[in-house]
Motif scaffolding. Structure first.
Motif, PDB file in Angstrom:
ATOM      1  N   GLU A  31     -63.690 -54.295  29.673  1.00  0.00           N
ATOM      2  CA  GLU A  31     -63.474 -54.616  31.090  1.00  0.00           C
ATOM      3  C   GLU A  31     -64.442 -53.859  31.995  1.00  0.00           C
ATOM      4  OE1 GLU A  31     -60.273 -53.019  34.291  1.00  0.00           O
ATOM      5  OE2 GLU A  31     -59.423 -53.797  32.426  1.00  0.00           O
ATOM      6  N   ILE A  32     -64.630 -52.567  31.736  1.00  0.00           N
ATOM      7  CA  ILE A  32     -65.420 -51.717  32.634  1.00  0.00           C
ATOM      8  C   ILE A  32     -66.912 -51.781  32.342  1.00  0.00           C
ATOM      9  CG2 ILE A  32     -65.837 -49.320  33.348  1.00  0.00           C
ATOM     10  CD1 ILE A  32     -62.852 -48.789  32.889  1.00  0.00           C
ATOM     11  N   PHE A  33     -67.264 -51.793  31.047  1.00  0.00           N
ATOM     12  CA  PHE A  33     -68.677 -51.709  30.673  1.00  0.00           C
ATOM     13  C   PHE A  33     -69.224 -52.996  30.045  1.00  0.00           C
ATOM     14  CE2 PHE A  33     -66.930 -47.368  30.406  1.00  0.00           C
ATOM     15  CZ  PHE A  33     -67.721 -46.749  31.358  1.00  0.00           C
ATOM     16  N   GLY A  34     -68.349 -53.979  29.848  1.00  0.00           N
ATOM     17  CA  GLY A  34     -68.788 -55.244  29.261  1.00  0.00           C
ATOM     18  C   GLY A  34     -68.866 -55.221  27.748  1.00  0.00           C
ATOM     19  N   THR A  35     -68.564 -54.075  27.133  1.00  0.00           N
ATOM     20  CA  THR A  35     -68.604 -53.945  25.680  1.00  0.00           C
ATOM     21  C   THR A  35     -67.828 -52.698  25.259  1.00  0.00           C
ATOM     22  OG1 THR A  35     -70.043 -53.597  23.758  1.00  0.00           O
ATOM     23  CG2 THR A  35     -70.780 -52.647  25.835  1.00  0.00           C
ATOM     24  N   ALA A  36     -67.297 -52.744  24.044  1.00  0.00           N
ATOM     25  CA  ALA A  36     -66.685 -51.553  23.449  1.00  0.00           C
ATOM     26  C   ALA A  36     -67.620 -50.926  22.420  1.00  0.00           C
ATOM     27  CB  ALA A  36     -65.344 -51.901  22.800  1.00  0.00           C
ATOM     28  N   GLY A  37     -68.859 -51.432  22.370  1.00  0.00           N
ATOM     29  CA  GLY A  37     -69.833 -50.862  21.447  1.00  0.00           C
ATOM     30  C   GLY A  37     -69.337 -50.907  20.012  1.00  0.00           C
ATOM     31  N   ARG A  38     -69.459 -49.787  19.332  1.00  0.00           N
ATOM     32  CA  ARG A  38     -69.061 -49.737  17.922  1.00  0.00           C
ATOM     33  C   ARG A  38     -67.707 -49.058  17.711  1.00  0.00           C
ATOM     34  NH1 ARG A  38     -70.305 -45.076  15.097  1.00  0.00           N
ATOM     35  NH2 ARG A  38     -71.258 -43.399  16.303  1.00  0.00           N
ATOM     36  N   LEU A  39     -66.881 -49.022  18.768  1.00  0.00           N
ATOM     37  CA  LEU A  39     -65.593 -48.335  18.662  1.00  0.00           C
ATOM     38  C   LEU A  39     -64.742 -48.887  17.531  1.00  0.00           C
ATOM     39  CD1 LEU A  39     -63.520 -46.296  19.577  1.00  0.00           C
ATOM     40  CD2 LEU A  39     -62.804 -47.882  21.369  1.00  0.00           C
ATOM     41  N   ALA A  40     -64.743 -50.192  17.337  1.00  0.00           N
ATOM     42  CA  ALA A  40     -63.874 -50.809  16.326  1.00  0.00           C
ATOM     43  C   ALA A  40     -64.104 -50.232  14.931  1.00  0.00           C
ATOM     44  CB  ALA A  40     -64.071 -52.323  16.310  1.00  0.00           C
ATOM     45  N   GLU A  41     -65.322 -49.781  14.657  1.00  0.00           N
ATOM     46  CA  GLU A  41     -65.641 -49.296  13.312  1.00  0.00           C
ATOM     47  C   GLU A  41     -65.626 -47.776  13.203  1.00  0.00           C
ATOM     48  OE1 GLU A  41     -70.490 -49.297  13.390  1.00  0.00           O
ATOM     49  OE2 GLU A  41     -69.441 -51.177  13.814  1.00  0.00           O
ATOM     50  N   MET A  42     -65.372 -47.061  14.294  1.00  0.00           N
ATOM     51  CA  MET A  42     -65.463 -45.599  14.290  1.00  0.00           C
ATOM     52  C   MET A  42     -64.188 -44.942  13.770  1.00  0.00           C
ATOM     53  SD  MET A  42     -67.311 -44.913  17.988  1.00  0.00           S
ATOM     54  CE  MET A  42     -66.837 -43.167  17.987  1.00  0.00           C
ATOM     55  N   ARG A  43     -64.348 -43.770  13.133  1.00  0.00           N
ATOM     56  CA  ARG A  43     -63.229 -42.892  12.820  1.00  0.00           C
ATOM     57  C   ARG A  43     -63.219 -41.826  13.903  1.00  0.00           C
ATOM     58  NH1 ARG A  43     -62.441 -39.471   7.237  1.00  0.00           N
ATOM     59  NH2 ARG A  43     -63.979 -38.076   8.179  1.00  0.00           N
ATOM     60  N   VAL A  44     -62.151 -41.787  14.701  1.00  0.00           N
ATOM     61  CA  VAL A  44     -62.172 -40.982  15.926  1.00  0.00           C
ATOM     62  C   VAL A  44     -61.316 -39.720  15.836  1.00  0.00           C
ATOM     63  CG1 VAL A  44     -62.624 -43.030  17.321  1.00  0.00           C
ATOM     64  CG2 VAL A  44     -60.264 -42.288  16.982  1.00  0.00           C
ATOM     65  N   SER A  45     -60.682 -39.468  14.711  1.00  0.00           N
ATOM     66  CA  SER A  45     -59.794 -38.311  14.583  1.00  0.00           C
ATOM     67  C   SER A  45     -60.534 -37.012  14.870  1.00  0.00           C
ATOM     68  CB  SER A  45     -59.213 -38.267  13.171  1.00  0.00           C
ATOM     69  OG  SER A  45     -58.351 -37.171  13.008  1.00  0.00           O
ATOM     70  N   GLY A  46     -59.946 -36.183  15.738  1.00  0.00           N
ATOM     71  CA  GLY A  46     -60.527 -34.889  16.062  1.00  0.00           C
ATOM     72  C   GLY A  46     -61.514 -34.905  17.205  1.00  0.00           C
ATOM     73  N   MET A  47     -61.869 -36.080  17.708  1.00  0.00           N
ATOM     74  CA  MET A  47     -62.829 -36.194  18.800  1.00  0.00           C
ATOM     75  C   MET A  47     -62.092 -36.222  20.142  1.00  0.00           C
ATOM     76  SD  MET A  47     -65.183 -39.189  17.050  1.00  0.00           S
ATOM     77  CE  MET A  47     -66.298 -39.370  18.458  1.00  0.00           C
ATOM     78  N   THR A  48     -62.782 -35.806  21.194  1.00  0.00           N
ATOM     79  CA  THR A  48     -62.200 -35.977  22.519  1.00  0.00           C
ATOM     80  C   THR A  48     -62.392 -37.430  22.959  1.00  0.00           C
ATOM     81  OG1 THR A  48     -64.181 -35.501  23.836  1.00  0.00           O
ATOM     82  CG2 THR A  48     -62.888 -33.608  23.099  1.00  0.00           C
ATOM     83  N   ASP A  49     -61.540 -37.877  23.863  1.00  0.00           N
ATOM     84  CA  ASP A  49     -61.649 -39.254  24.345  1.00  0.00           C
ATOM     85  C   ASP A  49     -63.008 -39.513  24.985  1.00  0.00           C
ATOM     86  OD1 ASP A  49     -59.152 -39.862  23.427  1.00  0.00           O
ATOM     87  OD2 ASP A  49     -58.180 -39.917  25.384  1.00  0.00           O
ATOM     88  N   LEU A  50     -63.510 -38.525  25.720  1.00  0.00           N
ATOM     89  CA  LEU A  50     -64.816 -38.684  26.355  1.00  0.00           C
ATOM     90  C   LEU A  50     -65.916 -38.796  25.297  1.00  0.00           C
ATOM     91  CD1 LEU A  50     -66.025 -38.883  29.163  1.00  0.00           C
ATOM     92  CD2 LEU A  50     -66.295 -36.393  29.163  1.00  0.00           C
ATOM     93  N   GLN A  51     -65.837 -37.983  24.268  1.00  0.00           N
ATOM     94  CA  GLN A  51     -66.813 -38.052  23.174  1.00  0.00           C
ATOM     95  C   GLN A  51     -66.766 -39.410  22.484  1.00  0.00           C
ATOM     96  OE1 GLN A  51     -65.997 -35.279  20.033  1.00  0.00           O
ATOM     97  NE2 GLN A  51     -67.919 -35.669  18.951  1.00  0.00           N
ATOM     98  N   ILE A  52     -65.561 -39.937  22.278  1.00  0.00           N
ATOM     99  CA  ILE A  52     -65.405 -41.241  21.634  1.00  0.00           C
ATOM    100  C   ILE A  52     -66.127 -42.319  22.432  1.00  0.00           C
ATOM    101  CG2 ILE A  52     -63.732 -43.056  21.064  1.00  0.00           C
ATOM    102  CD1 ILE A  52     -61.724 -40.713  20.509  1.00  0.00           C
ATOM    103  N   VAL A  53     -65.927 -42.312  23.750  1.00  0.00           N
ATOM    104  CA  VAL A  53     -66.557 -43.324  24.598  1.00  0.00           C
ATOM    105  C   VAL A  53     -68.081 -43.156  24.586  1.00  0.00           C
ATOM    106  CG1 VAL A  53     -66.735 -44.242  26.938  1.00  0.00           C
ATOM    107  CG2 VAL A  53     -64.503 -43.554  26.041  1.00  0.00           C
TER     108      VAL A  53
END
Length: 234
Positions: A31-53
């Protein structure tokens, strides 16, 4: 005195569905950036939300500066979408064994006070704790994933606020980070705090956690007496 700095996901709660974070984050990024990039394939455990984005959008041409410029709306929309998706939380978040009993015992003990130091953005952390009925245990100001893309920064931020709040000159070794990932141990070490790992995370084996040399490793928080004995040694 010991100040306990608690991680949330994998330490206090699990999402009922693996990767549930992405259910409300992907639509907001689109909605905000027009894409979620590669988020769907990422393992995000231990990361900050800002780092994930940052990492999700890095390879699709969205800069950190663009993300930070829209950080306020991002945090607001993530919180709104998470509240919509999770409802009352009953079918979305699962309290891990012994968590409530452990927090009750620690709250009654004069040596310990608790705060949140988590990769979650602050309103998301508050929402999760509210939905599982743990919010009243965290009486001290913490640090959150919308404050830095580097989790290493968070214990020092929390400590500064807690020292001011308590009007006490607390040394780094009086803080204990409790979490389930190597990043939790690393951020404790970077600040000079103790590190207690719990084996309730979904993505790291006991061997991987032990390689990071935490001060203690608990299988979970189910044995309250074991938790208290472990903390007493630190």
């Amino acid at each position: 005195m010991r100040i306990l700095l608690w991680d949330i996901d994998g330490t206090l709660i699990h999402s009922a569905q693996v990767g549930a974070y992405k259910l409300y984050t992907i639509p907001v990024l689109e909605e905000i950036f027009g894409t979620a990039g590669r988020l769907a394939e990422m393992r995000v455990s231990g990361m900050t939300d800002l780092q994930i984005v940052f990492e999700a959008l890095r390879d699709v041409g969205v800069s950190q500066e663009e993300i930070l410029a829209r950080a306020e709306v991002l945090v607001s929309r993530l919180t709104e979408e998470a509240r919509r998706v999770t409802g009352n939380g009953e079918k979305f978040f699962v309290l891990l064994p012994g968590v409530r009993e452990t927090l009750e015992a620690l709250a009654a003990h004069p040596r310990y006070k608790s705060a949140l130091v988590t990769g979650n953005i602050k309103p998301m952390a508050q929402l999760k704790m509210e939905l599982v009925g743990l919010d009243h245990f965290f009486t001290l100001p913490g640090a959150f994933g919308d404050e830095s893309h580097n989790r290493r920064d968070l214990p020092a931020r929390a400590a500064e606020r807690i020292r001011e709040h308590l009007q006490m000159n607390l040394a780094p070794e009086q803080f204990i980070v409790i979490g389930d990932t190597p990043n939790d141990i690393d951020c404790a070490r970077h600040f000079g705090a103790r590190a207690v790992a719990v084996g309730t995370g979904r993505f790291y084996s006991t061997e991987e956690i032990l390689e990071c040399k935490p001060d203690a490793l608990l299988p979970d928080l189910a044995d309250v007496e074991l938790v208290l004995r472990t903390l007493q040694k630190l």
